[in-house]
Design a protein around this motif. Structure first.
Motif, PDB file in Angstrom:
ATOM      1  N   THR A 121     -93.701  46.601  34.348  1.00 45.99           N
ATOM      2  CA  THR A 121     -95.147  46.946  34.818  1.00 45.99           C
ATOM      3  C   THR A 121     -95.101  48.349  35.440  1.00 45.99           C
ATOM      4  OG1 THR A 121     -96.919  46.094  36.240  1.00 45.99           O
ATOM      5  CG2 THR A 121     -94.521  45.790  36.769  1.00 45.99           C
ATOM      6  N   ALA A 122     -96.323  48.928  35.368  1.00 49.10           N
ATOM      7  CA  ALA A 122     -96.548  50.175  36.191  1.00 49.10           C
ATOM      8  C   ALA A 122     -97.549  50.050  37.240  1.00 49.10           C
ATOM      9  CB  ALA A 122     -97.043  51.375  35.252  1.00 49.10           C
ATOM     10  N   GLU A 123     -97.945  48.824  37.391  1.00 47.09           N
ATOM     11  CA  GLU A 123     -99.056  48.449  38.368  1.00 47.09           C
ATOM     12  C   GLU A 123     -98.455  48.854  39.898  1.00 47.09           C
ATOM     13  OE1 GLU A 123    -101.966  44.836  39.649  1.00 47.09           O
ATOM     14  OE2 GLU A 123    -100.152  44.435  38.371  1.00 47.09           O
ATOM     15  N   ASN A 124     -97.114  48.965  40.221  1.00 46.12           N
ATOM     16  CA  ASN A 124     -96.852  49.505  41.594  1.00 46.12           C
ATOM     17  C   ASN A 124     -97.386  50.936  41.830  1.00 46.12           C
ATOM     18  OD1 ASN A 124     -95.054  50.321  39.695  1.00 46.12           O
ATOM     19  ND2 ASN A 124     -93.288  50.653  40.816  1.00 46.12           N
ATOM     20  N   GLU A 125     -97.668  51.465  40.986  1.00 46.33           N
ATOM     21  CA  GLU A 125     -98.106  53.127  41.257  1.00 46.33           C
ATOM     22  C   GLU A 125     -99.584  53.460  40.409  1.00 46.33           C
ATOM     23  OE1 GLU A 125     -95.160  56.238  41.128  1.00 46.33           O
ATOM     24  OE2 GLU A 125     -93.697  54.716  40.726  1.00 46.33           O
ATOM     25  N   ASN A 126    -100.400  52.187  40.544  1.00 46.78           N
ATOM     26  CA  ASN A 126    -101.763  52.340  39.816  1.00 46.78           C
ATOM     27  C   ASN A 126    -101.768  52.685  38.525  1.00 46.78           C
ATOM     28  OD1 ASN A 126    -104.565  51.791  40.163  1.00 46.78           O
ATOM     29  ND2 ASN A 126    -105.155  53.868  40.514  1.00 46.78           N
ATOM     30  N   PHE A 127    -100.729  52.270  37.765  1.00 50.46           N
ATOM     31  CA  PHE A 127    -100.676  52.734  36.304  1.00 50.46           C
ATOM     32  C   PHE A 127    -100.522  53.941  35.926  1.00 50.46           C
ATOM     33  CE2 PHE A 127    -102.555  48.169  36.733  1.00 50.46           C
ATOM     34  CZ  PHE A 127    -101.513  47.447  36.054  1.00 50.46           C
ATOM     35  N   THR A 128    -100.082  54.699  36.535  1.00 49.79           N
ATOM     36  CA  THR A 128     -99.845  56.162  36.404  1.00 49.79           C
ATOM     37  C   THR A 128     -98.802  56.740  35.592  1.00 49.79           C
ATOM     38  OG1 THR A 128     -98.891  56.736  38.380  1.00 49.79           O
ATOM     39  CG2 THR A 128    -101.337  56.853  38.391  1.00 49.79           C
ATOM     40  N   TRP A 129     -98.099  55.769  34.980  1.00 46.86           N
ATOM     41  CA  TRP A 129     -96.756  56.132  34.181  1.00 46.86           C
ATOM     42  C   TRP A 129     -96.521  55.186  33.105  1.00 46.86           C
ATOM     43  CZ3 TRP A 129     -92.650  52.821  34.904  1.00 46.86           C
ATOM     44  CH2 TRP A 129     -92.717  51.956  35.735  1.00 46.86           C
ATOM     45  N   ILE A 130     -95.854  55.417  32.257  1.00 51.31           N
ATOM     46  CA  ILE A 130     -95.381  54.343  31.179  1.00 51.31           C
ATOM     47  C   ILE A 130     -94.122  53.957  31.078  1.00 51.31           C
ATOM     48  CG2 ILE A 130     -95.062  54.216  28.617  1.00 51.31           C
ATOM     49  CD1 ILE A 130     -98.175  53.787  29.358  1.00 51.31           C
ATOM     50  N   PRO A 131     -93.795  52.748  30.938  1.00 52.97           N
ATOM     51  CA  PRO A 131     -92.242  52.263  31.104  1.00 52.97           C
ATOM     52  C   PRO A 131     -91.406  52.965  29.982  1.00 52.97           C
ATOM     53  CG  PRO A 131     -93.714  50.787  31.707  1.00 52.97           C
ATOM     54  CD  PRO A 131     -94.458  51.379  31.293  1.00 52.97           C
ATOM     55  N   LYS A 132     -90.130  53.445  30.028  1.00 52.80           N
ATOM     56  CA  LYS A 132     -89.216  53.638  29.195  1.00 52.80           C
ATOM     57  C   LYS A 132     -88.509  52.730  28.709  1.00 52.80           C
ATOM     58  CE  LYS A 132     -90.973  57.878  29.956  1.00 52.80           C
ATOM     59  NZ  LYS A 132     -92.005  57.460  30.914  1.00 52.80           N
ATOM     60  N   GLN A 133     -88.018  52.903  27.559  1.00 50.65           N
ATOM     61  CA  GLN A 133     -87.133  51.818  26.759  1.00 50.65           C
ATOM     62  C   GLN A 133     -86.202  51.364  27.868  1.00 50.65           C
ATOM     63  OE1 GLN A 133     -87.604  51.019  23.294  1.00 50.65           O
ATOM     64  NE2 GLN A 133     -86.182  49.058  24.042  1.00 50.65           N
ATOM     65  N   GLY A 134     -85.344  52.165  28.669  1.00 48.76           N
ATOM     66  CA  GLY A 134     -84.332  51.506  29.390  1.00 48.76           C
ATOM     67  C   GLY A 134     -85.013  50.884  30.475  1.00 48.76           C
ATOM     68  N   GLN A 135     -86.320  50.792  30.602  1.00 48.24           N
ATOM     69  CA  GLN A 135     -86.834  50.122  31.826  1.00 48.24           C
ATOM     70  C   GLN A 135     -87.486  48.521  31.481  1.00 48.24           C
ATOM     71  OE1 GLN A 135     -89.423  53.509  32.888  1.00 48.24           O
ATOM     72  NE2 GLN A 135     -88.687  53.102  35.001  1.00 48.24           N
ATOM     73  N   LEU A 136     -87.383  48.533  30.054  1.00 45.65           N
ATOM     74  CA  LEU A 136     -88.100  47.134  29.517  1.00 45.65           C
ATOM     75  C   LEU A 136     -86.843  46.035  29.664  1.00 45.65           C
ATOM     76  CD1 LEU A 136     -89.581  48.625  26.367  1.00 45.65           C
ATOM     77  CD2 LEU A 136     -90.428  48.320  28.595  1.00 45.65           C
ATOM     78  N   ASP A 137     -87.224  44.926  30.310  1.00 40.65           N
ATOM     79  CA  ASP A 137     -86.476  43.813  30.332  1.00 40.65           C
ATOM     80  C   ASP A 137     -86.943  42.860  29.222  1.00 40.65           C
ATOM     81  OD1 ASP A 137     -84.875  41.770  31.125  1.00 40.65           O
ATOM     82  OD2 ASP A 137     -86.161  41.032  32.970  1.00 40.65           O
ATOM     83  N   LEU A 138     -86.180  43.003  28.181  1.00 44.08           N
ATOM     84  CA  LEU A 138     -86.879  42.313  27.010  1.00 44.08           C
ATOM     85  C   LEU A 138     -85.941  40.870  26.860  1.00 44.08           C
ATOM     86  CD1 LEU A 138     -87.272  45.289  24.455  1.00 44.08           C
ATOM     87  CD2 LEU A 138     -88.992  44.022  25.830  1.00 44.08           C
ATOM     88  N   ASP A 139     -86.624  39.924  26.275  1.00 42.70           N
ATOM     89  CA  ASP A 139     -85.883  38.758  26.225  1.00 42.70           C
ATOM     90  C   ASP A 139     -85.810  38.473  24.535  1.00 42.70           C
ATOM     91  OD1 ASP A 139     -85.486  36.029  25.739  1.00 42.70           O
ATOM     92  OD2 ASP A 139     -86.879  35.118  27.029  1.00 42.70           O
ATOM     93  N   PRO A 140     -84.686  38.415  24.062  1.00 45.70           N
ATOM     94  CA  PRO A 140     -84.381  38.457  22.633  1.00 45.70           C
ATOM     95  C   PRO A 140     -84.909  37.103  21.966  1.00 45.70           C
ATOM     96  CG  PRO A 140     -82.234  38.156  23.831  1.00 45.70           C
ATOM     97  CD  PRO A 140     -83.356  38.727  24.814  1.00 45.70           C
ATOM     98  N   SER A 141     -85.013  36.087  22.940  1.00 51.32           N
ATOM     99  CA  SER A 141     -85.439  35.076  22.333  1.00 51.32           C
ATOM    100  C   SER A 141     -87.162  34.660  22.392  1.00 51.32           C
ATOM    101  CB  SER A 141     -84.793  33.691  23.196  1.00 51.32           C
ATOM    102  OG  SER A 141     -85.185  33.593  24.512  1.00 51.32           O
ATOM    103  N   ALA A 142     -87.634  35.624  22.713  1.00 44.78           N
ATOM    104  CA  ALA A 142     -89.243  35.721  23.163  1.00 44.78           C
ATOM    105  C   ALA A 142     -89.886  35.658  21.532  1.00 44.78           C
ATOM    106  CB  ALA A 142     -89.580  36.864  23.581  1.00 44.78           C
ATOM    107  N   ALA A 143     -90.964  35.090  21.510  1.00 45.53           N
ATOM    108  CA  ALA A 143     -91.754  35.065  20.261  1.00 45.53           C
ATOM    109  C   ALA A 143     -92.450  36.090  19.667  1.00 45.53           C
ATOM    110  CB  ALA A 143     -92.840  33.989  20.430  1.00 45.53           C
ATOM    111  N   TYR A 144     -92.669  37.028  20.840  1.00 46.01           N
ATOM    112  CA  TYR A 144     -92.911  38.372  20.358  1.00 46.01           C
ATOM    113  C   TYR A 144     -93.086  39.320  21.678  1.00 46.01           C
ATOM    114  CZ  TYR A 144     -97.477  36.575  22.344  1.00 46.01           C
ATOM    115  OH  TYR A 144     -98.608  36.000  22.861  1.00 46.01           O
TER     116      TYR A 144
END
Length: 360
Positions: A121-144
């Motif tokens: 999420t970028a909400e902590n800085e009023n959405f002024t930036w985009i998370p990079k790949q290394g910042q994504l906490d992805l769940d490999p068992s998620a539906a999507y």
């Protein structure tokens, strides 16, 4: 008649050649003796319209054969529910990347149906930036995994496609679809409201991979089941016929003007000009991290906020319309979608320079 340069975030301006063509055909489409708005969606005339629109969209976006293209209604917001209804299956959880107001609304809707992992999420800085790949906490068992590719309010845009492994990537592309080439095969579902880069409001386009169709929850409403519309060729009910017709004219206009690669070059040039004007001034400021700036929506503020109303009034008098920024950001917002001609951006920059000289 004097047309303005309309910088609205949506509904947005349409290409003038498209409007002229539609005007020529408003009473009599190709000798049929009737308007597209009057003809049966079951008739051969309209079938040819939707068939050509789909073929042109497939060509423009290089959509693989194993994807359905659906022309539906309900806006992108209806897809906030349709996506989980069709993709959750029995997994009961999904990843969402939170980059602005629309992704927040999508998260708010899906929480009613499953567990949500906010992967970043970028909400902590009023959405002024985009998370990079290394910042994504992805769940490999998620539906999507769901993303919003461009954020109209905050002026940020993904300039990369997240790698989600075997988890289908779902993208709300409402405000940057057709602005540049993308690799459709990287996505499981793409959806977009038409009112930015495609056509008038009321039409929603969904591009969905074949293997993700036909697995809707038992309680999924018929109208939100992708299989309903895939099986019926987007004709289960009366589709937004005139919106599809205008979209088809926009697709033709894009093809005639070099396709998405040419459009990407034009869009980058327009945006870079405007960002240079903002960055080169002590009078205007951009709130967005430079590497994450949108090519479609450019928010900027004045160092003297008390001049905002004057700026807007004088800009409107110069034919520069709908520049007021969203209340979440303030200031101004110039939406410069595909149909905004380069001379519109040039006119805005010239006005900004003159306004600064008089008010700095």
């Amino acid at each position: 008649m004097s047309r303005v340069f309309n910088f609205s975030a949506g509904p947005a301006m349409l290409p003038e050649p498209v409007l002229r063509k539609a005007g020529e055909e408003i009473l009599d489409w190709h000798g049929s003796g009737m308007s597209v708005m009057e003809m049966s969606h079951r008739g051969p005339e309209f079938q040819s319209i939707i068939d050509h629109a789909e073929a042109d969209l497939r060509e423009l976006m290089a959509i693989p054969d194993n994807y359905h293209v659906l022309f539906l209604q309900g806006g992108a917001s209806s897809q906030f529910a349709a996506v989980p209804f069709n993709l959750l299956r029995d997994k009961g959880k999904a990843d969402y990347i939170n980059t602005g107001s629309w992704s927040k609304k999508a998260i708010g809707e899906v929480k009613r149906y499953c567990d949500v992992n906010v992967a970043a999420t970028a909400e902590n800085e009023n959405f002024t930036w985009i998370p990079k790949q290394g910042q994504l906490d992805l769940d490999p068992s998620a539906a999507y995994c769901h993303m919003t590719t461009n954020n109209t309010i905050f002026g940020t845009e993904f300039h990369y496609t997240p790698d989600t492994g075997d988890v289908p990537l779902v993208a709300d592309m409402s405000s940057d679809i057709l602005s540049r080439p993308i690799d459709v095969s990287r996505f499981g579902v793409i959806y977009a409201g038409a009112q930015k880069n495609i056509g008038p409001s009321g039409l929603t386009i969904i591009i969905v991979r074949d293997d993700l169709v036909g697995h809707a929850e038992d309680w999924c409403p018929t109208m939100l089941d992708y299989k309903t519309h895939a099986d019926s060729g987007s004709m289960y009910n009366t589709p937004p016929t005139y919106g599809i017709y205008i979209a088809g004219l926009v697709f033709q206009w894009l093809k005639e003007n070099g396709g998405l690669s040419a459009m990407a070059g034009t869009n980058q040039r327009k945006a870079n000009k405007l960002y240079r004007a903002i960055d080169g001034s002590d009078f205007y400021q951009s709130p967005v991290t430079p590497e994450d700036r949108s090519y479609m929506n450019v928010p900027f503020t004045l160092v003297k906020p008390d001049l905002d109303a004057t700026f807007l009034d004088e800009a409107a008098a110069q034919g520069l319309s709908t520049l007021k920024g969203h209340r979440s950001v303030g200031g101004m917002r110039a939406s410069i979608y595909n149909a905004m001609p380069e001379e519109g951006v040039d006119a805005l920059i010239e006005f900004m320079h003159e306004f600064e000289k008089r008010n700095a």
